[in-house]
Design a protein around this motif. Structure first.
Motif, PDB file in Angstrom:
ATOM      1  N   ASP A 189      22.190  15.329  46.721  1.00 30.83           N
ATOM      2  CA  ASP A 189      21.469  16.021  47.788  1.00 30.83           C
ATOM      3  C   ASP A 189      22.264  17.265  48.161  1.00 30.83           C
ATOM      4  O   ASP A 189      23.120  17.237  49.031  1.00 30.83           O
ATOM      5  CB  ASP A 189      21.331  15.076  48.985  1.00 30.83           C
ATOM      6  CG  ASP A 189      20.404  15.656  50.040  1.00 30.83           C
ATOM      7  OD1 ASP A 189      20.623  15.367  51.230  1.00 30.83           O
ATOM      8  OD2 ASP A 189      19.479  16.399  49.677  1.00 30.83           O
ATOM      9  N   GLY A 191      21.302  20.135  49.415  1.00 28.14           N
ATOM     10  CA  GLY A 191      20.919  20.805  50.651  1.00 28.14           C
ATOM     11  C   GLY A 191      19.534  20.334  51.045  1.00 28.14           C
ATOM     12  O   GLY A 191      18.951  19.490  50.370  1.00 28.14           O
ATOM     13  N   PRO A 192      18.982  20.874  52.108  1.00 28.18           N
ATOM     14  CA  PRO A 192      17.682  20.376  52.586  1.00 28.18           C
ATOM     15  C   PRO A 192      16.534  20.582  51.603  1.00 28.18           C
ATOM     16  O   PRO A 192      15.532  19.885  51.695  1.00 28.18           O
ATOM     17  CB  PRO A 192      17.449  21.174  53.871  1.00 28.18           C
ATOM     18  CG  PRO A 192      18.432  22.265  53.875  1.00 28.18           C
ATOM     19  CD  PRO A 192      19.564  21.867  53.015  1.00 28.18           C
ATOM     20  N   ASN A 233      28.363  21.857  46.103  1.00 25.36           N
ATOM     21  CA  ASN A 233      28.371  22.775  47.234  1.00 25.36           C
ATOM     22  C   ASN A 233      29.749  22.726  47.883  1.00 25.36           C
ATOM     23  O   ASN A 233      30.528  21.811  47.631  1.00 25.36           O
ATOM     24  CB  ASN A 233      27.294  22.390  48.252  1.00 25.36           C
ATOM     25  CG  ASN A 233      27.385  20.940  48.677  1.00 25.36           C
ATOM     26  OD1 ASN A 233      27.630  20.058  47.857  1.00 25.36           O
ATOM     27  ND2 ASN A 233      27.225  20.672  49.950  1.00 25.36           N
ATOM     28  N   LYS A 237      29.556  21.520  53.497  1.00 23.96           N
ATOM     29  CA  LYS A 237      28.626  22.570  53.917  1.00 23.96           C
ATOM     30  C   LYS A 237      27.381  22.480  53.043  1.00 23.96           C
ATOM     31  O   LYS A 237      27.444  22.768  51.862  1.00 23.96           O
ATOM     32  CB  LYS A 237      29.315  23.924  53.729  1.00 23.96           C
ATOM     33  CG  LYS A 237      28.626  25.075  54.377  1.00 23.96           C
ATOM     34  CD  LYS A 237      29.558  26.290  54.449  1.00 23.96           C
ATOM     35  CE  LYS A 237      28.750  27.544  54.788  1.00 23.96           C
ATOM     36  NZ  LYS A 237      28.697  28.530  53.746  1.00 23.96           N
ATOM     37  N   ALA A 238      26.271  22.075  53.641  1.00 28.21           N
ATOM     38  CA  ALA A 238      25.047  21.930  52.847  1.00 28.21           C
ATOM     39  C   ALA A 238      24.612  23.284  52.294  1.00 28.21           C
ATOM     40  O   ALA A 238      24.838  24.321  52.916  1.00 28.21           O
ATOM     41  CB  ALA A 238      23.940  21.337  53.714  1.00 28.21           C
ATOM     42  N   ASP A 240      22.258  25.706  52.193  1.00 27.81           N
ATOM     43  CA  ASP A 240      21.113  25.888  53.081  1.00 27.81           C
ATOM     44  C   ASP A 240      20.938  27.329  53.534  1.00 27.81           C
ATOM     45  O   ASP A 240      21.055  27.615  54.707  1.00 27.81           O
ATOM     46  CB  ASP A 240      21.282  24.967  54.301  1.00 27.81           C
ATOM     47  CG  ASP A 240      20.062  24.988  55.218  1.00 27.81           C
ATOM     48  OD1 ASP A 240      20.193  24.488  56.355  1.00 27.81           O
ATOM     49  OD2 ASP A 240      19.013  25.498  54.808  1.00 27.81           O
ATOM     50  N   THR A 244      17.691  29.456  48.747  1.00 25.46           N
ATOM     51  CA  THR A 244      18.189  28.417  47.850  1.00 25.46           C
ATOM     52  C   THR A 244      17.222  28.130  46.707  1.00 25.46           C
ATOM     53  O   THR A 244      17.644  27.870  45.586  1.00 25.46           O
ATOM     54  CB  THR A 244      18.445  27.102  48.602  1.00 25.46           C
ATOM     55  OG1 THR A 244      17.216  26.656  49.185  1.00 25.46           O
ATOM     56  CG2 THR A 244      19.482  27.282  49.685  1.00 25.46           C
TER      57      THR A 244
END
Lengths: 572, 481
Positions: A189, A191-192, A233, A237-238, A240, A244
């Motif tokens: 995962d 990032g969002p 990443n 820190k996502a 985001d 992206t």
């Protein structure tokens, strides 16, 4: 009357170099733009492209700095032989002698150069299709595939995967790998909006370079060493930023996938329609991927005058509302305070035309969204003129970012102004209209594509109107109390043009059918204009646009055909 | 009978010699620096002025000094590539990352005679108009970094370093930077990336030649520890005198690190080319010969990246006869002069001067397994052929050495290695491919029999299925001869 530009002075002559690609002599410019547009020595890869020869590559991207790590673009080449007197050595027939470059420690083995980073020189010969070059490509592909997971059946990238494509063209059909594959994190995962599969990643670093150099967010990097290198990443820190999802576009394999699109649809089923993003005034060029009247994704389309080859995440994901089940699908009419009933286009258009034809001058106001197309606003402007109507649009602002997203979140504010629909600054007439409704000077309000109840004309005020005509695509409190509801189209369901904030008129094409009885607004507006003003127009979008171009000074000289795929700039 | 010629290591192992400045000064230290800084400009007959810096660079060119880090590239030529017109500062980096397996010569200099390195470095910096230099030392040399920092502080205190060195008006500052355990930081552009605080991914050349676009994209010189020490001696005795040491085109001395199955492993300084490989292995002045009752099996002449020699090999070397004509001479392995050119003509390289000796108790496949494990571990992973190929070869050799090999593994390994060399961003591709190429092709019988034995064992065992014969032949190419 021609559009705009005075004849420019002729550009200085471009200096060219003669080289050979696959035995054919070609003249290529000595300098060509790099990823930032700066003129730098032309590379072998650019020269081959100009000669019409494809050099396969992964890590190279024309809009990113050169990395040179995938080694897929290795090509065999030859250089003119130079004697000890520094003069070229000639063959017996007087032609320059060309030496096929070989490894310094083993002259029997050809030496390749990476085409993406090696500049051409006069007399160079590029053997882009020689057996040696083919073997180099085959070897790189073999290396990439030994640890690559056999994920094709479940991988989103299938059908648009460079690893698949080059394997078919340049690879082997059998693997000789007899070891255990390297395993790395899967379904990370990141990032969002992004899921990463580290096993599929070929470590080309396109995503890292994009995020750092284009999006300005140094968020991705490689950790660990050697064969255990994996993309990740920055810890904690996502990933985001608002760009992206462009990394999903440029990822040559299915390592970076969009959470939005993952497992949704096989790409070879998607119909690709050239369109525009309608989420802000920049007007990024996009491709709508749809199948059977459902939109599955937006991807950016290249237009160096607008968006390069990128688009922002906000605009990219702003399509799921198109197939909402509560879309307005029915033409509805309500008589005075009663319930609304379903009816037909023919019936309401007849009634509305009658009402407008007999309306007193100044008793009609029109509020049309700056999300409507140039053609629709042009037709509404005609109506407004004939009716002496007050007009306005609803401004829509947000925070701009440093790249593409504009603070004007309407795609066509400029169009609203240039077509003559707006007579004053956008949003400045709303109070006047509201007051006029209050005082019953305005008895009829036409609303296109806005929920005006949320912008200063609340339900109680609207109820003072004799006639409220609303065209929209999603239910709203304004449509709820309207006397006439005319279901319209999302821009993906019709054709038309927008004018972006820089004055570029761009067209978009139809991808999916509108639901139920919904019709493109320009279609029924054309009928209304004919009925009310007597002015006839064209029933095709091309004809309508061309007519508009003749009548609107700002669009003088344009034609629908001449807009092409990338639009035309007009003075604003 | 060849003997050591201690030029650089003249004092290092003498009893009572210590690495502090006072000891160095007592042995004539920093006099050559003084001489360099006070060298008057030379005026030529046509009126041209040759500065002190240019004179020193000329001496280094005349000396024929070749880099001692492994490549053996002419130091004078490398210095001449520096872009002196860009307006950008010029940097000099001392590569003290000594990580080539088998090499332990720079360690001696750093730990025992650090001021000699500093003097050579300061002279080299002066000669190239460098005002800021770095000493990149491998992280494992913990004490070495401390010794160097102490030495730098001592030098600064006595004005051999810092502002207005010895009143000459020349400023120079040197910083020590410690590595963190990566072999690829010994690659000059990998080192530069590491020095800049990034992952040590070597740069592509073109365009990033350090002489033009090096540290912080400024012209940079990267030199080995031993090379910089040699510069001091060149300036002291003059380039022509230095060129008299050693042999033509292979001038000066070098410190050879001998390890493996010899009685006296260690470091020995010799004139380049004056001792043969056999003398270095067997002579009591050097390796002292193999252990009792053992026979030579293999020798790696230049650090593990160099191609291996099999005992009994003979080479055809080109030699200039007394009448000036080029002739071909057949030379036995042990008679091979240990210099840059002869070893290269014999199909290998003298590299970092590290000789690894293997006797007949060595299991060649296990030895190669050990080597490939190193390269698989140290590959930076930036480019495809090396990243995937280095671990692939290591896995294959691990399988072969542990009883799960196949007869075809020899050709399998050769195929993998051939697809790495020449296709990579840096010379690590050659470094990881050459051991495999040379070991497997020169000891093919051993690799094939080991694989075949494993296959037989497995087909005889009840649980094994039939071995699937993999297609190894090169894919048919359209239009190939």
């Amino acid at each position: 009357m021609s559009t705009v530009t005075e004849p420019k002075p002729a550009p200085p002559p471009v200096e060219k170099i003669k080289i050979k690609v696959d035995g054919r002599e070609v003249d290529v410019p000595k300098l060509m733009p790099d990823w930032q547009g700066k003129l730098v020595p032309t590379t072998m890869l650019q020269a081959c492209q100009l000669a019409g020869v494809e050099v396969p590559h992964y890590c190279y991207h024309p809009k990113l700095p050169v990395a040179g790590n995938c080694r897929m673009c290795l090509v065999e080449f030859g250089l003119p032989a130079i004697g000890p007197d520094r003069k070229p050595i000639l063959n017996e027939d007087g032609t320059p002698k060309i030496i096929r470059q070989a490894l310094p420690y083993d002259p029997s083995l050809p030496r390749g150069a990476i085409a993406c980073a090696t500049p051409i020189s006069p007399g160079m010969e590029i053997y882009a299709s020689s057996p040696a070059t083919k073997q180099m490509r085959e070897a790189v592909l073999e290396s990439l595939l030994i640890n690559h997971p056999l994920d094709c059946p479940i991988c989103d990238q299938a059908g648009e995967c460079k690893l698949q494509e080059y394997s078919v063209e340049y690879g082997q059909s059998e693997s000789r790998f007899a070891e255990e594959k390297v395993h790395k994190p899967k379904r990370v995962d990141l990032g969002p909006r992004i899921i990463l599969d580290d096993e599929r990643c070929i470590l080309c670093t396109r995503c890292i370079r994009f995020s750092k150099d284009i999006a300005g967010d140094d968020a991705l990097g490689i950790a660990s060493r050697g064969s255990h290198n994996f993309l990740t990443n920055y810890p904690g820190k996502a990933f985001d930023n608002n760009y992206t999802l462009n990394t999903v576009d440029i990822c040559p394999v299915g390592a970076l996938t969009s959470k939005d699109f993952r497992f949704q649809m096989r790409v070879w089923f998607l119909k690709e329609t050239k369109s525009l993003c309608a989420s802000c005034g920049t007007g990024c060029n996009i491709v709508i991927g749809s199948r059977e009247e459902k939109v599955y994704r937006y991807t950016p389309r290249e237009n160096d005058a607008v968006n390069g080859c990128w688009m922002c995440d906000y605009g990219r994901l702003n399509y799921r509302w198109i197939d909402r089940s509560d879309r307005l699908k029915e033409v509805r009419r309500r008589r005075s305070e009663g319930p609304s009933e379903r009816t037909t286009w023919a019936s309401v258009l007849k009634e509305i035309s009658e009402k407008l034809r007999t309306a007193a001058p100044g008793s009609v106001a029109i509020i049309a969204s700056a999300r409507q197309t140039n053609e629709e606003l042009y037709l509404l402007a005609k109506l407004a003129k004939r009716l002496g109507a007050l007009t306005d649009s609803i401004p829509r602002c947000g925070e701009a970012d440093k790249l593409l997203l504009h603070s004007d979140r309407n795609p066509n504010s400029t169009g609203a102004r240039l077509t003559g629909f707006l007579s004053a600054e956008i949003g400045s007439n709303l109070k006047k209209i509201a007051d006029a409704v209050q005082s019953r000077t305005v008895r009829t309000l036409i609303v296109f594509g806005e929920d005006v109840a949320r912008h200063g004309l609340g339900a109680p005020l609207l109820k003072r109107l004799d006639t409220l005509i609303v065209s929209d695509i999603l239910p709203s409190s304004t449509a709820e109390i309207a006397h006439y509801v005319l279901p319209g189209c999302a821009h993906a369901e019709k054709r038309g043009t927008f004018t972006n904030v820089k004055g570029r008129v761009q067209k978009f094409m139809k991808a999916v059918e509108p639901p139920g009885d919904a019709r493109p607004e320009w279609e029924f507006l054309h009928e209304l204009v004919l009925n009310v003003t007597g002015q006839n127009g064209f029933v095709s979008i091309e004809g309508l646009f061309n007519q508009m171009a003749k009548e609107v000074p700002a669009f003088a000289g344009l034609t629908w055909a001449a807009l092409g795929d990338t639009g035309v700039a007009v003075p604003i | 009978m060849p003997q050591e010629y201690r030029l650089i290591l003249k004092y290092a192992d003498q009893p009572g010699y210590s690495h502090d400045l006072d000891c160095y000064l007592r042995h004539g230290g920093y006099e050559v620096l003084r001489k360099s800084l006070t060298l008057p400009p030379k005026v030529l007959s046509d009126g041209r002025n040759i500065s002190a810096q240019e004179q020193i660079r000329d001496e280094v060119m005349k000396s024929g000094l070749r880099g001692r880090g492994g490549a053996g590239f002419s130091c004078g030529l490398k210095w001449s590539f520096v872009d002196r017109k860009s307006g950008k500062p010029i940097y000099l980096i001392c590569n003290a990352d000594e990580s080539e397996p088998g090499t332990f010569k720079d360690k001696q200099i750093i730990y025992k005679d650090p001021h000699q390195l500093l003097e050579g470095m300061i002279i080299s910096c002066f000669a190239n108009d460098v005002h800021l230099a770095y000493l990149y030392i491998r992280g494992e040399f913990v004490e070495g970094a401390k010794i160097l920092n102490r030495a730098l502080a001592e030098a600064r205190a006595k004005n051999f370093l810092g502002k207005n060195i010895l009143g000459s008006g020349y400023d120079l500052e040197i910083y020590v930077h410690r590595g963190a355990g990566a072999y690829i930081c010994g690659e000059e552009t990998g080192l530069i990336e590491s020095l800049e605080g990034k992952r040590a991914y070597p740069r592509i050349k073109p365009p990033y030649f350090p002489a033009v676009l090096g540290l912080y994209m400024c012209p940079t010189i990267v030199n080995n520890v031993e090379t910089l020490c040699a510069v001091k001696h060149i300036v002291a005795m003059g380039g022509a005198e230095f060129a008299k040491l050693g042999t033509p085109n292979n001038t000066g001395t070098r410190i050879v690190s001998i390890s493996g199955h010899v009685k006296k492993p260690g470091y020995y300084e010799v004139e380049v080319g004056k001792a043969t490989l056999g003398e270095l292995i067997n002579d009591p002045a050097f390796g002292g010969g193999l252990r009792d009752g053992r026979k030579l099996k293999a020798v790696i002449p230049g650090g593990s990246s160099a191609k291996v020699f099999r005992a009994g090999e003979k080479f055809k070397l080109k030699r200039k006869a007394p009448d000036g004509q080029m002739t071909t001479v057949e030379v036995d392995l042990l008679d091979l002069p240990y210099d840059f050119d002869s070893v290269q003509q014999a199909g290998s390289m003298s590299g970092s001067g590290a000789i690894i000796v293997m006797d007949d108790t060595t299991d060649i496949a296990e030895a190669l397994e050990n080597i490939t494990e190193f390269y698989a571990h140290e590959s930076c992973g930036q480019c495809t052929p090396c990243r995937e190929g280095s671990l692939w070869m290591a896995k294959a050799l691990h399988r072969l050495a542990h009883g799960h090999g196949r007869k075809q593994d020899a050709d399998y390994l050769l195929h993998i290695a051939k697809n790495i060399q020449g296709r990579t961003i840096c010379a690590f591709g050659e470094a990881c491919a050459w051991p495999v190429l040379s070991f497997v092709s020169k000891f093919k019988d051993e690799f094939e029999s080991k694989g075949a034995a494993a296959e037989t064992r497995h087909t005889l065992s009840a649980s094994a299925g039939p071995t699937r014969e993999m297609r190894i032949a090169a894919s048919p190419q359209a239009g190939s001869p």
